[in-house]
Design a protein around this motif. Structure first.
Motif, PDB file in Angstrom:
ATOM      1  N   ALA A  37       0.812  -1.221   0.000  1.00  0.00           N
ATOM      2  CA  ALA A  37       0.000   0.000   0.000  1.00  0.00           C
ATOM      3  C   ALA A  37       0.839   1.263   0.000  1.00  0.00           C
ATOM      4  O   ALA A  37       0.305   2.363  -0.197  1.00  0.00           O
ATOM      5  CB  ALA A  37      -0.928  -0.007   1.215  1.00  0.00           C
ATOM      6  N   ALA A  38       2.151   1.144   0.224  1.00  0.00           N
ATOM      7  CA  ALA A  38       3.020   2.325   0.346  1.00  0.00           C
ATOM      8  C   ALA A  38       3.424   2.837  -1.033  1.00  0.00           C
ATOM      9  O   ALA A  38       4.063   2.114  -1.798  1.00  0.00           O
ATOM     10  CB  ALA A  38       4.261   1.971   1.155  1.00  0.00           C
ATOM     11  N   PRO A  39       3.102   4.090  -1.356  1.00  0.00           N
ATOM     12  CA  PRO A  39       3.491   4.631  -2.662  1.00  0.00           C
ATOM     13  C   PRO A  39       5.001   4.660  -2.880  1.00  0.00           C
ATOM     14  O   PRO A  39       5.461   4.592  -4.023  1.00  0.00           O
ATOM     15  CB  PRO A  39       2.910   6.053  -2.636  1.00  0.00           C
ATOM     16  CG  PRO A  39       1.806   6.004  -1.634  1.00  0.00           C
ATOM     17  CD  PRO A  39       2.263   5.023  -0.592  1.00  0.00           C
ATOM     18  N   ALA A  40       5.792   4.750  -1.793  1.00  0.00           N
ATOM     19  CA  ALA A  40       7.250   4.826  -1.942  1.00  0.00           C
ATOM     20  C   ALA A  40       7.845   3.533  -2.490  1.00  0.00           C
ATOM     21  O   ALA A  40       8.941   3.543  -3.064  1.00  0.00           O
ATOM     22  CB  ALA A  40       7.899   5.162  -0.600  1.00  0.00           C
ATOM     23  N   VAL A  41       7.149   2.412  -2.322  1.00  0.00           N
ATOM     24  CA  VAL A  41       7.607   1.145  -2.896  1.00  0.00           C
ATOM     25  C   VAL A  41       7.162   1.119  -4.355  1.00  0.00           C
ATOM     26  O   VAL A  41       5.971   1.097  -4.653  1.00  0.00           O
ATOM     27  CB  VAL A  41       7.036  -0.054  -2.128  1.00  0.00           C
ATOM     28  CG1 VAL A  41       7.445  -1.368  -2.805  1.00  0.00           C
ATOM     29  CG2 VAL A  41       7.513  -0.042  -0.685  1.00  0.00           C
ATOM     30  N   ILE A  88      -0.676  -8.980  -7.691  1.00  0.00           N
ATOM     31  CA  ILE A  88      -1.038  -8.177  -8.863  1.00  0.00           C
ATOM     32  C   ILE A  88      -2.244  -7.293  -8.542  1.00  0.00           C
ATOM     33  O   ILE A  88      -2.260  -6.102  -8.875  1.00  0.00           O
ATOM     34  CB  ILE A  88      -1.317  -9.088 -10.073  1.00  0.00           C
ATOM     35  CG1 ILE A  88      -0.024  -9.778 -10.524  1.00  0.00           C
ATOM     36  CG2 ILE A  88      -1.933  -8.295 -11.226  1.00  0.00           C
ATOM     37  CD1 ILE A  88      -0.235 -10.887 -11.532  1.00  0.00           C
ATOM     38  N   ARG A  89      -3.227  -7.856  -7.878  1.00  0.00           N
ATOM     39  CA  ARG A  89      -4.402  -7.054  -7.500  1.00  0.00           C
ATOM     40  C   ARG A  89      -4.013  -5.957  -6.509  1.00  0.00           C
ATOM     41  O   ARG A  89      -4.450  -4.815  -6.634  1.00  0.00           O
ATOM     42  CB  ARG A  89      -5.474  -7.959  -6.893  1.00  0.00           C
ATOM     43  CG  ARG A  89      -6.037  -9.001  -7.853  1.00  0.00           C
ATOM     44  CD  ARG A  89      -7.187  -9.772  -7.233  1.00  0.00           C
ATOM     45  NE  ARG A  89      -7.571 -10.910  -8.067  1.00  0.00           N
ATOM     46  CZ  ARG A  89      -7.245 -12.160  -7.820  1.00  0.00           C
ATOM     47  NH1 ARG A  89      -6.526 -12.464  -6.735  1.00  0.00           N
ATOM     48  NH2 ARG A  89      -7.619 -13.129  -8.624  1.00  0.00           N
ATOM     49  N   GLN A  90      -3.186  -6.300  -5.530  1.00  0.00           N
ATOM     50  CA  GLN A  90      -2.796  -5.311  -4.522  1.00  0.00           C
ATOM     51  C   GLN A  90      -1.947  -4.192  -5.118  1.00  0.00           C
ATOM     52  O   GLN A  90      -1.942  -3.071  -4.607  1.00  0.00           O
ATOM     53  CB  GLN A  90      -2.016  -5.999  -3.392  1.00  0.00           C
ATOM     54  CG  GLN A  90      -2.861  -6.899  -2.512  1.00  0.00           C
ATOM     55  CD  GLN A  90      -2.043  -7.571  -1.429  1.00  0.00           C
ATOM     56  OE1 GLN A  90      -0.821  -7.668  -1.521  1.00  0.00           O
ATOM     57  NE2 GLN A  90      -2.714  -8.043  -0.392  1.00  0.00           N
ATOM     58  N   SER A  91      -1.234  -4.489  -6.200  1.00  0.00           N
ATOM     59  CA  SER A  91      -0.349  -3.490  -6.792  1.00  0.00           C
ATOM     60  C   SER A  91      -1.104  -2.437  -7.590  1.00  0.00           C
ATOM     61  O   SER A  91      -0.544  -1.382  -7.922  1.00  0.00           O
ATOM     62  CB  SER A  91       0.671  -4.171  -7.711  1.00  0.00           C
ATOM     63  OG  SER A  91       0.040  -4.654  -8.898  1.00  0.00           O
ATOM     64  N   ASP A 117      -3.564  -0.278  -6.977  1.00  0.00           N
ATOM     65  CA  ASP A 117      -3.868   1.044  -6.420  1.00  0.00           C
ATOM     66  C   ASP A 117      -2.686   1.998  -6.523  1.00  0.00           C
ATOM     67  O   ASP A 117      -2.871   3.210  -6.715  1.00  0.00           O
ATOM     68  CB  ASP A 117      -4.300   0.922  -4.953  1.00  0.00           C
ATOM     69  CG  ASP A 117      -5.688   0.310  -4.813  1.00  0.00           C
ATOM     70  OD1 ASP A 117      -6.425   0.287  -5.821  1.00  0.00           O
ATOM     71  OD2 ASP A 117      -6.027  -0.138  -3.709  1.00  0.00           O
ATOM     72  N   THR A 118      -1.477   1.483  -6.383  1.00  0.00           N
ATOM     73  CA  THR A 118      -0.293   2.345  -6.464  1.00  0.00           C
ATOM     74  C   THR A 118       0.508   2.111  -7.747  1.00  0.00           C
ATOM     75  O   THR A 118       1.593   2.661  -7.907  1.00  0.00           O
ATOM     76  CB  THR A 118       0.613   2.125  -5.241  1.00  0.00           C
ATOM     77  OG1 THR A 118       0.835   0.717  -5.068  1.00  0.00           O
ATOM     78  CG2 THR A 118      -0.036   2.684  -3.973  1.00  0.00           C
ATOM     79  N   VAL A 119      -0.015   1.310  -8.644  1.00  0.00           N
ATOM     80  CA  VAL A 119       0.565   1.060  -9.977  1.00  0.00           C
ATOM     81  C   VAL A 119       2.057   0.721  -9.869  1.00  0.00           C
ATOM     82  O   VAL A 119       2.924   1.400 -10.415  1.00  0.00           O
ATOM     83  CB  VAL A 119       0.343   2.263 -10.925  1.00  0.00           C
ATOM     84  CG1 VAL A 119       0.605   1.842 -12.378  1.00  0.00           C
ATOM     85  CG2 VAL A 119      -1.074   2.796 -10.814  1.00  0.00           C
ATOM     86  N   LYS A 120       2.347  -0.341  -9.136  1.00  0.00           N
ATOM     87  CA  LYS A 120       3.733  -0.756  -8.958  1.00  0.00           C
ATOM     88  C   LYS A 120       4.210  -1.594 -10.150  1.00  0.00           C
ATOM     89  O   LYS A 120       3.427  -2.327 -10.751  1.00  0.00           O
ATOM     90  CB  LYS A 120       3.880  -1.573  -7.672  1.00  0.00           C
ATOM     91  CG  LYS A 120       3.486  -0.809  -6.407  1.00  0.00           C
ATOM     92  CD  LYS A 120       3.818  -1.615  -5.164  1.00  0.00           C
ATOM     93  CE  LYS A 120       3.180  -1.033  -3.911  1.00  0.00           C
ATOM     94  NZ  LYS A 120       3.546   0.363  -3.668  1.00  0.00           N
ATOM     95  N   ARG A 121       5.490  -1.491 -10.454  1.00  0.00           N
ATOM     96  CA  ARG A 121       6.116  -2.377 -11.432  1.00  0.00           C
ATOM     97  C   ARG A 121       6.211  -3.767 -10.828  1.00  0.00           C
ATOM     98  O   ARG A 121       6.435  -3.920  -9.614  1.00  0.00           O
ATOM     99  CB  ARG A 121       7.520  -1.871 -11.783  1.00  0.00           C
ATOM    100  CG  ARG A 121       7.541  -0.555 -12.549  1.00  0.00           C
ATOM    101  CD  ARG A 121       7.605  -0.771 -14.047  1.00  0.00           C
ATOM    102  NE  ARG A 121       8.831  -1.445 -14.444  1.00  0.00           N
ATOM    103  CZ  ARG A 121       9.998  -0.824 -14.652  1.00  0.00           C
ATOM    104  NH1 ARG A 121      10.093   0.491 -14.476  1.00  0.00           N
ATOM    105  NH2 ARG A 121      11.063  -1.499 -15.049  1.00  0.00           N
ATOM    106  N   LEU A 122       6.092  -4.788 -11.676  1.00  0.00           N
ATOM    107  CA  LEU A 122       6.061  -6.157 -11.185  1.00  0.00           C
ATOM    108  C   LEU A 122       6.977  -7.062 -11.992  1.00  0.00           C
ATOM    109  O   LEU A 122       7.035  -6.975 -13.220  1.00  0.00           O
ATOM    110  CB  LEU A 122       4.642  -6.733 -11.267  1.00  0.00           C
ATOM    111  CG  LEU A 122       3.543  -6.030 -10.465  1.00  0.00           C
ATOM    112  CD1 LEU A 122       2.183  -6.575 -10.885  1.00  0.00           C
ATOM    113  CD2 LEU A 122       3.759  -6.242  -8.977  1.00  0.00           C
TER     114      LEU A 122
END
Length: 480
Positions: A216-220, A236-239, A241-246
């Motif tokens: 949930a942390a945008p810094a990650v 993948i679902r949790q990522s 909201d903050t559009v993280k690279r995977l």
């Protein structure tokens, strides 16, 4: 001999004051090796803050400095090989020879990435008008959350750490709870090599306590995960909201195809060595063996004879070729899959029970099943077990059709003497990795990863480092 590990935050070993206690058990003896007080909100927050500071320090380091530190990490790993290998054997159960090999190849990841750190090239070209210049730059993606599995704990962590550090990223590493001490020793190698405080942090504990808040942390900015497809789908679902690279390596169900022109003895030797390595608990392990009928009897005989020669026992004992499974849960899974296949008509060529004389430990005999029917669960579930399932096929086309009839697409293997057949089958196989007359498909210089539900992204080689970089386009004009 075994010291319970603690967390590593901002360059300092840090014990949690309170929280759930995680026992660490030797799978060969079922004895409690030690325990870890799991990380809680205070440790997670501290690690995130440390990673933000460490990122600024590390991304400012020159590529040559990063290369020096990465190469020194590999050197320290080799220097401490016996310590790392013994911890690996104690926590996971694999024979010491396999543990030493894992440490050696893990050190190679740091060597390879040391060179790649100096080869993160940008691009510069003339623009469309006078005084105009286009630039393409590659910059570290930021803080990486690295999540590793228990079956190859040092190798999986080394892959992620080496590539992320080569790119200039900071890392928060959460290893599997079954194997924390060997990872703590790896992190000490990074620190002693000169990785600045905060650039590598280690948190040990449950996914709920560590992964959920960091997702949930945008810094990650990036997640690198090795594990099951089910957990990968959740991440993948949790990522979103903050559009993280995977980068997702989600396991496999590798076909092992033996055609009628193959060197049967060579194929059998590779099958046994690869199938029973780490007691079958390998994502690239051959789990569905499709063998052409003209060589079926010879192949079954060859693999059975080689399997019967394997000595099962504590990985610290001389001559042991296969240790225990990592957990009681894994052994129960093996027993269930074998019982299901036999009930549906498969033939037991060897194994299929707990070894006599080994009352303690999560041991299960290396097992060979022949004539496994299509309905058997072992052909549809990733077994992660020391169980070889042999299925007869008519020809290459039937083998390919069966091989591709799952949503897994990580590793695959083919044994043939024909270059034409090799090209045909390797092109048709739906997998990210193909070994032709070999099972060596995971090397530091090669891109490792799968397709379909085996995941996406690659670890290893130049492509793997790129996974940890952002690309920036800069248009400059009117500058003196």
């Amino acid at each position: 001999m075994y010291q319970s590990p603690v967390h590593f935050i901002d360059g300092v070993e840090t014990a949690a004051a309170d929280g759930p206690v995680i026992p660490v058990v030797n799978p060969a003896t079922e004895e409690r090796l030690g325990e870890v007080v799991a990380a809680g909100p205070a440790q997670v927050a501290a690690a995130l803050q440390a990673a933000e500071r460490g990122l600024q320090r590390w991304r400012a380091a020159s590529p040559w400095e990063r290369a020096r530190v990465l190469r020194e990490t590999g050197r320290l790993m080799r220097e401490r090989e016996e310590e790392l290998a013994l911890l690996l054997t104690l926590e996971v159960g694999k024979p010491l020879a396999e543990a030493r090999a894992e440490v050696a190849v893990s050190a190679e990841h740091f060597d390879w990435c040391a060179d790649e750190a100096r080869r993160i090239y940008g691009l510069s070209l003339d623009g469309r008008s006078e005084g105009s210049r286009f630039e393409v730059r590659h910059e570290p993606v930021g803080i990486v959350l690295a999540l590793t599995a228990w079956n190859f704990p040092i190798n999986l962590a080394s892959r992620k750490l080496a590539m992320a550090l080569a790119a200039g990223c900071a890392v928060i590493l959460r290893p599997a709870e079954e194997a924390p001490a060997c990872i703590a020793a790896l992190v000490r190698c990074c620190h002693d090599a000169g990785v600045p405080a905060g650039a590598v942090n280690l948190l040990i504990g449950s996914p709920e306590a560590i992964v959920t808040p960091l997702m949930a942390a945008p810094a990650v900015r990036k997640i690198s995960f090795t594990g099951s497809t089910r957990v990968g789908q959740l991440l993948i679902r949790q990522s979103a909201d903050t559009v993280k690279r995977l980068t997702m390596e989600l396991g496999g169900h590798a076909p092992f195809i033996v055609l009628d022109d193959a060197d049967v003895e060579e194929a059998a030797a590779v099958a046994v060595q690869t199938k029973f390595r780490n007691a079958g608990q390998v994502c690239t392990s051959p789990s569905r063996l499709f063998v052409a009928r003209p060589v079926l009897e010879a192949f079954e005989h060859a693999v059975t004879q080689r399997t019967l020669q394997l000595k099962v026992g504590d990985g610290r004992s001389p001559g042991v070729g296969m240790g225990p499974l990592a957990t009681e849960r894994q052994r129960a899974r093996s027993e269930r899959l074998v019982a299901d296949a036999l009930a549906q008509g498969a033939r037991l060529l060897c194994g299929g029970r707990r070894p006599p004389g080994l009352e303690c430990g999560y041991f299960y005999e290396p097992t060979v099943l022949a004539g496994v029917p299509d309905t058997a669960a072992i052909l549809h579930e990733e077994p992660f077990a020391p169980v070889m399932a042999i299925v007869p096929v008519a020809d290459a086309d039937e083998a390919v059709a069966r091989a591709n009839a799952t949503e897994a697409g990580l590793a695959s293997y083919l044994f043939t003497r024909s270059a034409e057949r090799s090209d045909h089958v390797s092109n048709a196989l739906e997998a990210g990795l193909v070994g032709i007359n070999t099972a060596a498909v995971a090397t530091p210089e090669g891109p490792f990863g799968g397709i379909k539900q085996s995941g996406f992204g690659r670890e290893g080689g130049e492509i793997g480092v790129r996974e940890y970089l952002n690309t920036k386009f800069v248009h400059r004009r009117g500058l003196k």
